[in-house]
Design a protein around this motif. Structure first.
Motif, PDB file in Angstrom:
ATOM      1  N   ALA A 157      12.991  39.648   7.842  1.00  0.00           N
ATOM      2  CA  ALA A 157      14.777  39.741   7.931  1.00  0.00           C
ATOM      3  C   ALA A 157      15.344  39.897  10.146  1.00  0.00           C
ATOM      4  CB  ALA A 157      15.435  40.656   7.723  1.00  0.00           C
ATOM      5  N   PRO A 158      15.107  38.038  10.689  1.00  0.00           N
ATOM      6  CA  PRO A 158      14.807  38.280  11.435  1.00  0.00           C
ATOM      7  C   PRO A 158      15.583  38.828  12.713  1.00  0.00           C
ATOM      8  CG  PRO A 158      14.418  36.249  10.640  1.00  0.00           C
ATOM      9  CD  PRO A 158      14.597  37.101  10.097  1.00  0.00           C
ATOM     10  N   GLN A 159      16.445  39.894  13.420  1.00  0.00           N
ATOM     11  CA  GLN A 159      17.847  39.891  14.717  1.00  0.00           C
ATOM     12  C   GLN A 159      17.989  39.579  15.849  1.00  0.00           C
ATOM     13  OE1 GLN A 159      16.122  44.355  13.917  1.00  0.00           O
ATOM     14  NE2 GLN A 159      18.485  45.024  13.293  1.00  0.00           N
ATOM     15  N   THR A 160      18.483  39.543  16.016  1.00  0.00           N
ATOM     16  CA  THR A 160      19.250  39.360  17.266  1.00  0.00           C
ATOM     17  C   THR A 160      18.611  40.600  18.084  1.00  0.00           C
ATOM     18  OG1 THR A 160      21.226  36.829  16.863  1.00  0.00           O
ATOM     19  CG2 THR A 160      20.975  38.494  18.926  1.00  0.00           C
ATOM     20  N   VAL A 161      18.526  40.832  19.024  1.00  0.00           N
ATOM     21  CA  VAL A 161      18.245  42.313  19.453  1.00  0.00           C
ATOM     22  C   VAL A 161      17.949  42.091  21.589  1.00  0.00           C
ATOM     23  CG1 VAL A 161      16.344  43.772  20.412  1.00  0.00           C
ATOM     24  CG2 VAL A 161      16.071  42.657  18.408  1.00  0.00           C
ATOM     25  N   VAL A 162      19.437  42.532  21.791  1.00  0.00           N
ATOM     26  CA  VAL A 162      19.525  42.878  23.129  1.00  0.00           C
ATOM     27  C   VAL A 162      18.344  43.957  23.888  1.00  0.00           C
ATOM     28  CG1 VAL A 162      21.133  43.360  25.565  1.00  0.00           C
ATOM     29  CG2 VAL A 162      21.959  42.008  23.502  1.00  0.00           C
ATOM     30  N   VAL A 163      17.770  43.361  24.913  1.00  0.00           N
ATOM     31  CA  VAL A 163      17.128  44.169  25.966  1.00  0.00           C
ATOM     32  C   VAL A 163      17.521  44.187  27.236  1.00  0.00           C
ATOM     33  CG1 VAL A 163      14.114  44.900  26.386  1.00  0.00           C
ATOM     34  CG2 VAL A 163      14.999  43.286  24.238  1.00  0.00           C
ATOM     35  N   ASP A 164      17.851  45.382  27.156  1.00  0.00           N
ATOM     36  CA  ASP A 164      18.228  45.755  28.822  1.00  0.00           C
ATOM     37  C   ASP A 164      17.385  46.257  29.344  1.00  0.00           C
ATOM     38  OD1 ASP A 164      19.908  47.169  30.503  1.00  0.00           O
ATOM     39  OD2 ASP A 164      21.857  47.245  29.505  1.00  0.00           O
ATOM     40  N   TYR A 165      16.548  45.417  30.745  1.00  0.00           N
ATOM     41  CA  TYR A 165      15.676  46.545  31.621  1.00  0.00           C
ATOM     42  C   TYR A 165      15.217  46.241  32.625  1.00  0.00           C
ATOM     43  CZ  TYR A 165      12.867  42.070  30.490  1.00  0.00           C
ATOM     44  OH  TYR A 165      12.303  41.115  30.746  1.00  0.00           O
ATOM     45  N   SER A 166      14.511  46.089  33.079  1.00  0.00           N
ATOM     46  CA  SER A 166      14.104  46.595  34.776  1.00  0.00           C
ATOM     47  C   SER A 166      15.354  47.121  35.783  1.00  0.00           C
ATOM     48  CB  SER A 166      14.615  44.678  35.152  1.00  0.00           C
ATOM     49  OG  SER A 166      13.875  44.561  36.878  1.00  0.00           O
ATOM     50  N   ALA A 167      17.219  46.000  35.428  1.00  0.00           N
ATOM     51  CA  ALA A 167      18.309  46.213  35.984  1.00  0.00           C
ATOM     52  C   ALA A 167      18.125  47.593  37.823  1.00  0.00           C
ATOM     53  CB  ALA A 167      18.780  47.359  35.110  1.00  0.00           C
ATOM     54  N   PRO A 168      18.172  46.941  38.384  1.00  0.00           N
ATOM     55  CA  PRO A 168      17.595  47.360  40.300  1.00  0.00           C
ATOM     56  C   PRO A 168      18.780  46.843  40.098  1.00  0.00           C
ATOM     57  CG  PRO A 168      16.590  45.267  39.521  1.00  0.00           C
ATOM     58  CD  PRO A 168      16.725  45.051  39.098  1.00  0.00           C
ATOM     59  N   ASN A 169      18.800  47.550  41.574  1.00  0.00           N
ATOM     60  CA  ASN A 169      20.258  47.447  42.823  1.00  0.00           C
ATOM     61  C   ASN A 169      20.449  46.807  43.516  1.00  0.00           C
ATOM     62  OD1 ASN A 169      21.308  50.057  40.373  1.00  0.00           O
ATOM     63  ND2 ASN A 169      19.612  51.177  41.809  1.00  0.00           N
ATOM     64  N   VAL A 170      21.505  46.139  43.980  1.00  0.00           N
ATOM     65  CA  VAL A 170      21.064  45.561  44.978  1.00  0.00           C
ATOM     66  C   VAL A 170      21.106  45.423  46.499  1.00  0.00           C
ATOM     67  CG1 VAL A 170      23.338  43.828  46.073  1.00  0.00           C
ATOM     68  CG2 VAL A 170      22.955  43.255  43.253  1.00  0.00           C
ATOM     69  N   ALA A 171      20.799  45.262  46.730  1.00  0.00           N
ATOM     70  CA  ALA A 171      20.361  45.062  48.354  1.00  0.00           C
ATOM     71  C   ALA A 171      20.066  47.059  48.237  1.00  0.00           C
ATOM     72  CB  ALA A 171      22.017  45.452  48.633  1.00  0.00           C
ATOM     73  N   LYS A 172      19.240  47.516  46.992  1.00  0.00           N
ATOM     74  CA  LYS A 172      18.482  48.941  47.703  1.00  0.00           C
ATOM     75  C   LYS A 172      17.052  48.225  46.751  1.00  0.00           C
ATOM     76  CE  LYS A 172      20.979  52.736  46.744  1.00  0.00           C
ATOM     77  NZ  LYS A 172      20.946  53.683  45.466  1.00  0.00           N
ATOM     78  N   GLU A 173      15.762  48.627  47.558  1.00  0.00           N
ATOM     79  CA  GLU A 173      14.336  48.666  47.070  1.00  0.00           C
ATOM     80  C   GLU A 173      14.500  48.494  45.562  1.00  0.00           C
ATOM     81  OE1 GLU A 173      11.290  47.251  46.573  1.00  0.00           O
ATOM     82  OE2 GLU A 173      12.028  46.889  49.189  1.00  0.00           O
ATOM     83  N   MET A 174      13.527  48.109  44.560  1.00  0.00           N
ATOM     84  CA  MET A 174      12.758  48.817  42.944  1.00  0.00           C
ATOM     85  C   MET A 174      12.351  49.857  43.522  1.00  0.00           C
ATOM     86  SD  MET A 174      12.120  45.033  41.050  1.00  0.00           S
ATOM     87  CE  MET A 174      12.106  45.391  39.669  1.00  0.00           C
ATOM     88  N   HIS A 175      12.158  50.674  42.325  1.00  0.00           N
ATOM     89  CA  HIS A 175      11.462  52.264  43.046  1.00  0.00           C
ATOM     90  C   HIS A 175      10.845  52.473  41.725  1.00  0.00           C
ATOM     91  CE1 HIS A 175      14.326  54.399  40.249  1.00  0.00           C
ATOM     92  NE2 HIS A 175      14.889  53.713  40.825  1.00  0.00           N
ATOM     93  N   VAL A 176       9.852  53.176  41.286  1.00  0.00           N
ATOM     94  CA  VAL A 176       8.460  53.023  39.744  1.00  0.00           C
ATOM     95  C   VAL A 176       9.670  53.189  38.628  1.00  0.00           C
ATOM     96  CG1 VAL A 176       6.629  53.481  41.660  1.00  0.00           C
ATOM     97  CG2 VAL A 176       8.324  55.095  40.727  1.00  0.00           C
ATOM     98  N   GLY A 177      10.707  53.726  39.229  1.00  0.00           N
ATOM     99  CA  GLY A 177      11.456  54.097  37.650  1.00  0.00           C
ATOM    100  C   GLY A 177      11.473  52.267  37.307  1.00  0.00           C
ATOM    101  N   HIS A 178      12.127  51.753  38.536  1.00  0.00           N
ATOM    102  CA  HIS A 178      12.636  50.415  37.633  1.00  0.00           C
ATOM    103  C   HIS A 178      11.362  49.258  37.244  1.00  0.00           C
ATOM    104  CE1 HIS A 178      15.493  50.698  39.989  1.00  0.00           C
ATOM    105  NE2 HIS A 178      16.252  50.791  39.186  1.00  0.00           N
ATOM    106  N   LEU A 179      10.174  49.499  37.750  1.00  0.00           N
ATOM    107  CA  LEU A 179       8.744  49.223  37.150  1.00  0.00           C
ATOM    108  C   LEU A 179       8.262  49.719  36.013  1.00  0.00           C
ATOM    109  CD1 LEU A 179       5.866  48.103  37.958  1.00  0.00           C
ATOM    110  CD2 LEU A 179       4.903  50.480  38.764  1.00  0.00           C
ATOM    111  N   ARG A 180       8.500  50.815  35.304  1.00  0.00           N
ATOM    112  CA  ARG A 180       8.650  51.246  34.101  1.00  0.00           C
ATOM    113  C   ARG A 180       8.961  50.610  33.271  1.00  0.00           C
ATOM    114  NH1 ARG A 180       6.040  57.035  32.321  1.00  0.00           N
ATOM    115  NH2 ARG A 180       5.693  55.634  31.214  1.00  0.00           N
TER     116      ARG A 180
END
Ligand code: ARG
Length: 572
Positions: free
Chosen positions: A108-131
């Motif tokens: 039963a295929p589903q539609t799945v939304v995966v909310d991920y990465s989500a860094p912040n504009v004008a800010k460096e990605m940090h290790v939390g964003h890596l995970r």
């Protein structure tokens, strides 16, 4: 069909007969036999009968003769099951003929939304964003392979009061200069410079405040500067994704600002539903069951006292759109554990409002921190948070050096290719092979080691098999009869047959360390097999059988690593 499922199905019928109702037989791999079920223990407690009697009764009802050579009660009331070689050979032949390696498409295929990465504009990605990026991308790959419709959402932090200050700073610098600075990837430098002025300069603060008002009021010139910030940052994030080898693209950015128009409607509807409470001038919802340190009810603030909307309102709007407009029934949020309460409250409010109800489910896939060698939060030497690109470049450089030192004849291009696949693979695998809820220590030596539960160990096992085929000068015959002459080839076969069960389990749990652990067991079983069972020098018949087992191992390793976002190499 995988073995675990086959045994589960057979035992389930027998358990049901004994219990008079459904019981999960809890079939697991076991070092004592091939498989073990400890379900008789719990059932015995429930029925108030001796566990060994229950186990014996289950065995009496179970039809296992055609599958097992032995099925017996052991210890306090376990069932130990040993599979017949004939069954193993038959099943593995089915596997060889199956392009999906025994992993069926979702029924039963589903539609799945995966909310991920989500860094912040004008800010460096940090290790939390890596995970978040690594775990989220593995979820996307796995669910997509199982036939679900997967929507990637990169919930970029692109809105809020700091943008007043950032835009004012950008305007001071001039567009061309600002674009240049940002394109260098020095996002933190830009942010810091704006912050320093903001703290020191009253006039700048006032300009920043006016920019916030202008931005929210839709002032065209201010919006243009804001867009410049967003675009430059997005361009930079895409270079990180490219280096990290993840499937996120520019089409997946759907920043917080995308929900701005929906926010007033969220507040109105919560009000209409009678959920809104005004508290200190702010509009709040108090979902039941959330209390602070002193037992006071905790609010989810949907509109602040200054009239602005914040992070919670945006998440409510996003959730409502995902379950409504996008028609998703599984909503995943790959965000660090410090935001656990935020998501629990957002989900509770959405439930109360009727925006999140069965069959739609929302899950926060929380994760722990990455620690430095000193066991504390990873920091650079100067005490700042570690720049993600720097970390990835270091991984690639270290892996390239290692490849060169192991094999001095490698040309530069080959060394670079290996360095990239191994370095990035090692970073991802270190992340995915530990329970995501736990912190883990970034330990280069361990991550890049060819021994142990590491990416290089698995990549090496794969490359080793490919070299066998280069020497053989042929691929395996998919219809070669399987001969299980040695315990090591039997053990390898049992592992090969376990891929389907693991993938199905991870589809539900999204605990990728289970898949990583499986791949590690498989590679270990292969290495033991390869040590004890000659392949190319084996007599006819046995040779074809062993080549086929080797080929199946390679395919499974490759597919499994691919699901984790890790590349395999033909040579290492
Ligand atoms: N931008 C946020 C941060 O850096 C993460 C956003 C996570 N996703 C969400 N829907 N809230 O912490």
């Amino acid at each position: 069909m995988d073995l675990e499922k086959l045994l589960s199905d057979r035992l389930a019928t027998a358990f049901a007969a004994v219990a008079g109702g459904p019981v999960d037989p809890l079939v697991r791999r076991s070092p004592r036999a091939d498989f073990q079920s400890d379900a008789p223990l719990a059932l015995a407690r429930r029925l108030g009968r001796p566990p060994r009697d229950i186990a014996a009764a289950v065995l009496e009802h179970a039809v296992l003769d055609d599958v097992c050579v032995s099925a017996e009660v052991s210890g306090p009331g376990f069932l130990n099951l040993t599979i017949a070689d004939r069954t193993l050979a038959d099943l593995v032949a089915g596997l060889a003929a199956d392009a999906r390696l025994g992993v069926p498409l979702a029924a039963a295929p589903q539609t799945v939304v995966v909310d991920y990465s989500a860094p912040n504009v004008a800010k460096e990605m940090h290790v939390g964003h890596l995970r978040s990026t690594v775990i989220g991308d593995a979820a996307v790959r796995l669910l997509d392979w199982l036939g679900h419709r997967v929507v990637r959402v990169n919930h970029l932090g692109d809105w809020g009061t700091p943008f007043g200050m950032l835009i004012a700073h950008l305007a001071d610098l001039g567009e061309a200069e600002a674009a240049h600075e940002l394109s260098m990837g020095d996002l933190d430098g830009f942010y810091r410079a704006a912050r320093v002025k903001f703290d020191a300069d009253e006039a700048f603060r006032e300009r920043s405040r006016l920019r916030v008002v202008a931005l929210q009021g839709g002032d065209e010139r201010t919006l243009r500067l804001w867009r410049l910030l967003v675009e430059q940052s997005e361009r930079y994030f895409l270079t990180v994704y490219d280096l990290l080898d993840v499937t996120l693209s520019e089409d997946d950015f759907r920043g917080e600002s995308a929900y701005n128009d929906l926010l007033p409607g969220i507040v109105d509807d919560l009000d209409r539903l009678g959920l809104l409470v005004s508290s200190g001038g702010a509009d709040c919802v108090f979902p039941p069951g959330f209390t602070g340190r002193h037992g006071e009810a905790l609010p989810l603030i949907v509109r602040k006292s200054d009239g602005g909307y914040g992070y919670p309102a945006t998440d409510l709007a996003a959730l409502r759109q995902r379950s409504g407009e996008l028609g998703a029934t599984r909503l995943l949020y790959v965000v660090g554990l410090p935001q656990r309460q935020h998501f629990a409250m957002v989900f509770a409010v959405a439930q109360a409002a009727g925006w999140l109800c069965p069959p739609v489910r929302a899950e926060h896939l929380g994760f722990g921190s990455i620690l430095g060698a000193d066991g504390r939060m990873l920091r650079s030497r100067t005490g700042e948070s570690v720049k993600l690109v720097g970390l990835l470049e270091e991984a690639v450089a270290r892996a390239t050096d290692l490849a060169r030192s192991r094999n001095p004849e490698l040309d530069a291009e080959a060394a670079a290719e290996i360095g990239r696949a191994v370095g990035i693979g090692a970073v991802k695998y270190a992340d995915l092979s530990t329970d995501r809820r736990k912190d883990y220590v970034l330990d280069w030596e361990r991550m890049l080691s060819l021994d142990g539960n590491t990416a290089p160990y698995l990549q090496y096992a794969y490359a080793r098999i490919r070299s066998v085929f280069r020497r053989a000068g042929t691929e395996a015959r998919r219809d070669a009869p399987i001969v299980l002459a040695q315990p090591a080839e039997r053990a390898l076969t049992v592992e090969l047959l376990g891929f389907g069960a693991v993938v199905t389990e991870v589809e539900r749990s999204l605990d990728f360390h289970q898949l990583a652990g499986y791949l590690h067991r498989l590679a270990t079983a292969f290495n033991a097999f390869y040590e004890r069972c000659p392949v190319l020098r084996a007599p006819d018949g046995l040779r074809e059988s062993r080549l086929l087992l080797a080929e199946l191992t390679a395919r499974t390793l490759r597919q499994g690593l691919h699901l984790l976002g890790i590349r395999t190499l033909e040579r290492m």
